[in-house]
Design an enzyme around this catalytic site. Structure first.
Site, short mmCIF file in Angstrom:
data_model
loop_
_atom_site.label_atom_id
_atom_site.label_comp_id
_atom_site.label_asym_id
_atom_site.label_seq_id
_atom_site.Cartn_x
_atom_site.Cartn_y
_atom_site.Cartn_z
N SER A 130 -14.06 7.77 19.70
CA SER A 130 -12.97 8.68 19.07
C SER A 130 -13.50 9.41 17.84
CB SER A 130 -11.83 7.79 18.77
OG SER A 130 -10.51 8.54 18.33
N GLU A 131 -12.99 10.67 17.78
CA GLU A 131 -13.69 11.62 16.64
C GLU A 131 -13.73 11.09 15.28
OE1 GLU A 131 -11.94 12.38 19.32
OE2 GLU A 131 -11.47 14.60 19.09
N ASN A 132 -12.56 9.83 15.19
CA ASN A 132 -12.23 9.55 13.63
C ASN A 132 -13.34 8.31 13.30
OD1 ASN A 132 -10.50 8.56 15.49
ND2 ASN A 132 -9.45 7.24 14.11
N SER A 174 -20.13 10.22 13.37
CA SER A 174 -19.36 10.32 14.41
C SER A 174 -19.78 11.69 15.24
CB SER A 174 -18.04 10.31 14.21
OG SER A 174 -17.00 10.46 15.27
#
Lengths: 227, 225
Positions: free
Chosen positions: A49-51, A91
């Site tokens: 997940s990007e975060n 990330s």
């Protein structure tokens, strides 16, 4: 054979089948999110997940909610065993640096060259891009999950995108409710088709030429639970 | 003796001047320095340029600052969602400027600033309207866009545990932009859940070391309801 369109869940199932054990994948919002449902069990897949989550698990049950563990859509999720937390720069290094095996994204339009438009709907007063351009630019393989036509019945697979582009020449495969189409250097290749549909009917709903090799295999919807 | 601990969020933001560029950590509400933002609202600085992934929610924190007309410009990746109503209203009225930046480019521009770099070339956004007018170069056969560093006068960040040197740990995906923004501002202010004695944090688990932090204050996680 009953002629019908695939459900969103069935599109997700088709994509899940191409994800191999050990892959690191990012699943966008909408149909792509559903892909996670069909990854459980037999294969170990690392969902990014990007975060800053690698090893994202299913949505959090009410008693599991931790507001600091959310997905890209800010919904509370869980972490799987083996999960890692990283900062945002790391990330996106993972995304751009060729470490993400697959990104599955929704789209407004995909062109026959593999161009993708999915970040700005014309007429939307406030634009927003999020991580879409990074994922499209950086994932080793980009596949799109979308309906074959828009709400007005117009093709979403086109010769040239008319919506603002997210990236050029990046889409490898398009999964729709009517077909699985690979994007090659010479254009679009029909790999599989929905039950009961013909290549001729599909061409009517596709805005760019399709290479077709008859007989076209029908998308197999057994061999995996579709709930 | 090094002691970066300040008594309150109000004290921590007291010297923020109007016209400042302020980096605000968090992804949605996860890792958002909500108490420092509330203090900034009371403090009164205006004509601010705010840098954050999102634009706040409903009418508190960053959204409240925007609603009160205190933000001149927003630099962010994702401002278009239902609860971002404060930004939407101001934007549609032409009362706030928007610089839309892809998320990975946004964080890397701040990393570049924090690392003393003059910028970087990225494939993200190449041949799209978000790179219009920017210098591009073909590197290893890929069209890449020159992106410049993004530095803040202040960074407001959220962490989990700190000590008086400003060493910081984070809880789960609260981390997100926070350690990067901590590097990228002249003055970095951290709100944390707990301050512990020097030496109580294992050196191996410190994510942001003291030199990147200038002030730290204890705030319970801000809960708007």
């Amino acid at each position: 054979m009953e002629k019908r369109r695939l459900t969103k869940e069935e599109i997700a199932l088709c994509i899940a089948r191409e994800i191999s054990e050990g892959a690191c994948v990012n699943l966008g919002i909408g149909i792509p999110t559903l892909v996670a449902r069909y990854l459980a069990g037999e294969r170990e897949v690392m969902v990014h997940s990007e975060n800053g989550i690698i090893g994202m698990g299913p949505p959090a049950a009410p008693d599991e909610v931790d507001l600091d563990i959310v997905d890209a859509g800010k919904r509370p999720v869980t972490l799987v065993k083996g999960a890692a937390i990283i900062d945002h720069a790391t990330s996106f290094a993972l995304v751009r640096g060729g470490h993400l095996d697959l990104a599955v994204l929704g789209a407004l339009q995909v062109s026959e060259h593999g161009d993708i438009a999915n970040w700005r709907i014309p007429g939307d007063a406030v634009p927003g891009v999020g991580g879409a351009m990074d994922l499209c630019a950086g994932a080793k393989r980009l596949v799109v999950a979308m309906t074959h036509t828009d709400r007005g019945g117009e093709p979403k697979i086109v010769a040239e995108c008319t919506y603002p582009l997210t990236a050029r020449r990046k889409v490898c495969t398009i999964y729709t409710d009517l077909a699985v189409i690979d994007v090659g250097p010479d254009g679009l290749h029909l790999r599989e088709i929905a039950p009961g549909w013909t290549a001729g009917e599909l061409r009517q709903l596709t805005g760019a030429p399709l290479h077709v090799e008859e007989p076209v295999p029908v998308i197999a919807l057994h061999g995996g639970a579709v709930s | 003796m090094i002691n970066k601990v300040v008594e309150s969020a109000m004290t921590a933001v007291a010297d923020v001047r109007s016209g400042s560029t302020i980096l605000v950590g968090g992804f949605g509400e996860a890792g958002s320095p909500a108490t420092l933002l509330q203090a900034l609202i009371e403090q009164g600085a205006t004509d601010l340029t705010m840098v954050s992934n999102n634009v706040g929610y409903d009418d508190y924190g960053l959204a409240a600052l925007i609603a009160r007309g205190r933000v001149r410009k927003m630099i962010c990746a994702f401002p278009n969602y239902a609860a971002g109503i404060a930004f939407r209203n101001r934007y549609l009225a032409g009362q706030i400027e928007l610089e839309l930046v892809p998320q990975g480019t946004l964080v890397e521009r701040m990393r570049a600033a924090g690392a003393g770099l003059g910028g970087f070339f990225t494939p993200t956004g190449a041949e799209t309207e978000l790179s219009a007018g920017k210098e591009t170069r073909v590197i290893d056969g890929v069209v890449q866009v020159l992106e410049r560093p993004l530095k803040g006068d202040y960074a407001l960040i959220r962490g989990k545990v700190a000590d008086r040197w400003g060493n910081l740990t984070y809880w789960r995906a609260q981390r997100n932009f926070n350690p990067i923004m901590a590097m990228a501002a002249t003055t970095t202010i951290a709100e944390v859940s707990e301050i512990v004695p020097l030496g109580a944090i294992d050196p191996d688990v410190i994510i942001t070391p003291g030199p990147f932090i200038h002030r730290v204050t204890v705030c319970p996680r801000y809960n708007p309801t």
